[in-house]
Design a protein around this motif. Structure first.
Motif, short mmCIF file in Angstrom:
data_model
loop_
_atom_site.label_atom_id
_atom_site.label_comp_id
_atom_site.label_asym_id
_atom_site.label_seq_id
_atom_site.Cartn_x
_atom_site.Cartn_y
_atom_site.Cartn_z
N THR A 258 0.81 -1.22 0.00
CA THR A 258 0.00 0.00 0.00
C THR A 258 0.85 1.27 0.00
N VAL A 259 2.15 1.13 0.19
CA VAL A 259 3.01 2.33 0.25
C VAL A 259 2.87 3.15 -1.03
N LEU A 260 2.96 2.49 -2.18
CA LEU A 260 2.87 3.20 -3.45
C LEU A 260 1.47 3.77 -3.68
N VAL A 261 0.45 2.99 -3.30
CA VAL A 261 -0.93 3.45 -3.49
C VAL A 261 -1.20 4.68 -2.62
N GLU A 262 -0.77 4.64 -1.38
CA GLU A 262 -0.96 5.79 -0.49
C GLU A 262 -0.21 7.01 -1.01
N TYR A 263 0.94 6.78 -1.60
CA TYR A 263 1.72 7.90 -2.14
C TYR A 263 1.01 8.52 -3.36
N VAL A 264 0.51 7.67 -4.26
CA VAL A 264 -0.15 8.16 -5.47
C VAL A 264 -1.41 8.95 -5.12
N PHE A 265 -2.18 8.46 -4.16
CA PHE A 265 -3.46 9.08 -3.83
C PHE A 265 -3.39 10.00 -2.61
N ASN A 266 -2.17 10.24 -2.11
CA ASN A 266 -1.98 11.12 -0.97
C ASN A 266 -2.85 10.68 0.22
N TRP A 267 -2.88 9.38 0.46
CA TRP A 267 -3.64 8.81 1.57
C TRP A 267 -2.72 8.73 2.79
N PRO A 268 -3.03 9.41 3.88
CA PRO A 268 -2.08 9.53 5.00
C PRO A 268 -2.04 8.30 5.90
N GLY A 269 -1.56 7.20 5.35
CA GLY A 269 -1.40 5.99 6.15
C GLY A 269 0.03 5.86 6.65
N LEU A 270 0.51 4.62 6.73
CA LEU A 270 1.85 4.38 7.24
C LEU A 270 2.94 4.74 6.25
N SER A 271 2.59 4.89 4.98
CA SER A 271 3.62 5.13 3.97
C SER A 271 4.32 6.47 4.18
N THR A 272 3.57 7.50 4.56
CA THR A 272 4.17 8.83 4.71
C THR A 272 5.27 8.86 5.78
N PRO A 273 4.98 8.40 7.02
CA PRO A 273 6.06 8.41 8.01
C PRO A 273 7.18 7.42 7.67
N LEU A 274 6.85 6.32 6.97
CA LEU A 274 7.89 5.35 6.63
C LEU A 274 8.87 5.95 5.62
N LEU A 275 8.36 6.55 4.56
CA LEU A 275 9.24 7.16 3.55
C LEU A 275 10.05 8.30 4.16
N ARG A 276 9.38 9.12 4.99
CA ARG A 276 10.09 10.23 5.62
C ARG A 276 11.17 9.71 6.57
N ALA A 277 10.87 8.64 7.29
CA ALA A 277 11.84 8.09 8.23
C ALA A 277 13.04 7.49 7.51
N VAL A 278 12.81 6.84 6.37
CA VAL A 278 13.92 6.27 5.61
C VAL A 278 14.82 7.38 5.09
N GLU A 279 14.21 8.44 4.57
CA GLU A 279 15.01 9.57 4.05
C GLU A 279 15.81 10.24 5.17
N ALA A 280 15.19 10.40 6.34
CA ALA A 280 15.84 11.11 7.45
C ALA A 280 16.66 10.19 8.35
N ARG A 281 16.69 8.89 8.01
CA ARG A 281 17.39 7.89 8.82
C ARG A 281 16.86 7.89 10.26
N ASP A 282 15.54 7.97 10.36
CA ASP A 282 14.86 7.94 11.66
C ASP A 282 14.66 6.47 12.03
N TYR A 283 15.69 5.85 12.60
CA TYR A 283 15.69 4.41 12.82
C TYR A 283 14.56 3.93 13.74
N PRO A 284 14.27 4.61 14.85
CA PRO A 284 13.15 4.13 15.68
C PRO A 284 11.82 4.06 14.92
N MET A 285 11.56 5.04 14.06
CA MET A 285 10.32 5.05 13.30
C MET A 285 10.31 3.92 12.27
N VAL A 286 11.43 3.73 11.59
CA VAL A 286 11.51 2.65 10.60
C VAL A 286 11.31 1.29 11.26
#
Length: 318
Positions: A258-286
């Protein structure tokens, strides 16, 4: 369903959850480089040695590995997934806010896939070689070949931008505006359902054909039983078990898909914090999100196995 069988299955799921948590912990510590230094190097900045040492102490990286592992498991048992290094919010709070939205999307897509794939598979099996069977088989092959983000983009282009029947994306709480909420849910649910519906169609068709070829079905017809009774009691019931197995496995994979689907449709599920955490190296969130997805995968498969036993007690092992 005996209590002993259920206890063994629950115990096995708990052991698998512990294994997953251990793998995630070890994977975090096997990442090349110093996590504290990587965090402070965002944007190409050269981190100060004092700041790196302070962050390592904050993350507990100075402690022995076994001590960190014990603290990690202890936090999981207390329901403490740590604090986000970016927002300084508890990880569990962020997951608790966004997980229901992701689950809603998955359940809506799964329900839509079941309503389409299973009846279509039954009808195609009963009319094997017919026009509908050939057409549906071709459509499912196409759906399985097209990536989900392509389908999502095409849905937005057709229904939102061209026909203007649905909103392109976004999110509104159900309590705030039920009608708009369902409109915003429709297109991403269709995108989620397309692959699962194709898989369920193929599996249902195959399982129905196998069941129809059994001797007990011919015997039931020879005894004069009504065709509908034979279809429901003797054919469909036996065909449902492999269908439910596939359904359980694919529902688990949807948690990550669902990560890609949430990104395409701007659905605020788990994909948004996951992608942001990977980019920012937020290990506890990942780690928190990955563990949540993994444990839900185990839970879904446990529920599916219980449903299989309820439908056919022969599936229960001694």
């Amino acid at each position: 369903m005996s209590a002993g069988w259920l206890a063994r299955r629950i115990a096995l799921s708990l052991i698998m959850a512990w294994v997953v948590a251990t793998i995630v912990f070890l994977a975090l510590h096997m990442v090349p480089g110093d996590p504290a230094e990587l965090l402070l190097s965002t944007g190409g900045a050269v981190p100060d040695a004092t700041a790196v040492a302070e962050l390592r102490e904050k993350l507990g990286l100075e402690r022995p590995l076994l001590t960190q592992y014990a603290a990690f498991l202890g936090g999981l048992l207390r329901g403490d997934l740590g604090t986000s290094l970016v927002d300084d919010y508890p990880v569990l709070h962020e997951i608790g806010l966004r997980l229901p939205r992701t689950l809603e999307l998955i359940l809506a897509g799964t329900l839509l896939a079941i309503l389409i794939g299973v009846p279509a598979g039954v009808y195609a099996a009963l009319h094997r070689g017919g026009a509908f069977d050939r057409f549906a088989s071709g459509v499912t092959a196409l759906l399985l070949a097209v990536p989900v983000f392509v389908v999502g983009t095409l849905l937005v282009l057709l229904f939102a931008q061209t026909l203007r029947l649905m909103p392109a994306g976004g999110y509104i709480a159900l309590a705030q505006d039920p009608v708009q909420h369902l409109k915003l849910l429709t297109l991403p649910a269709i995108a989620i359902a397309k692959g699962l519906a194709a898989v369920l169609f193929r599996m249902t068709r195959s399982a129905m054909l196998d069941a129809l070829a059994n001797d007990y079905v011919r015997t039931a017809y020879a005894k004069g039983l009504a065709p509908r009774r034979v279809l429901i009691v003797h054919v469909l019931r036996n065909a449902l078990n492999p269908v439910m197995t596939v359904l359980g496995l694919h529902m688990g994979t949807l948690l990550g898909g669902t990560v890609l689907v949430e990104y395409v449709f701007n659905w605020p599920g788990l994909s948004t914090p996951l992608l942001r955490a990977v980019e920012a190296r937020d290990y506890p969130m990942v780690v928190g999100i990955v563990l949540t997805i993994s444990i839900l995968f185990l839970l879904i498969n446990l529920v599916v196995e219980l449903l299989q036993v309820l439908i056919d007690p022969r599936m229960k092992t001694a």
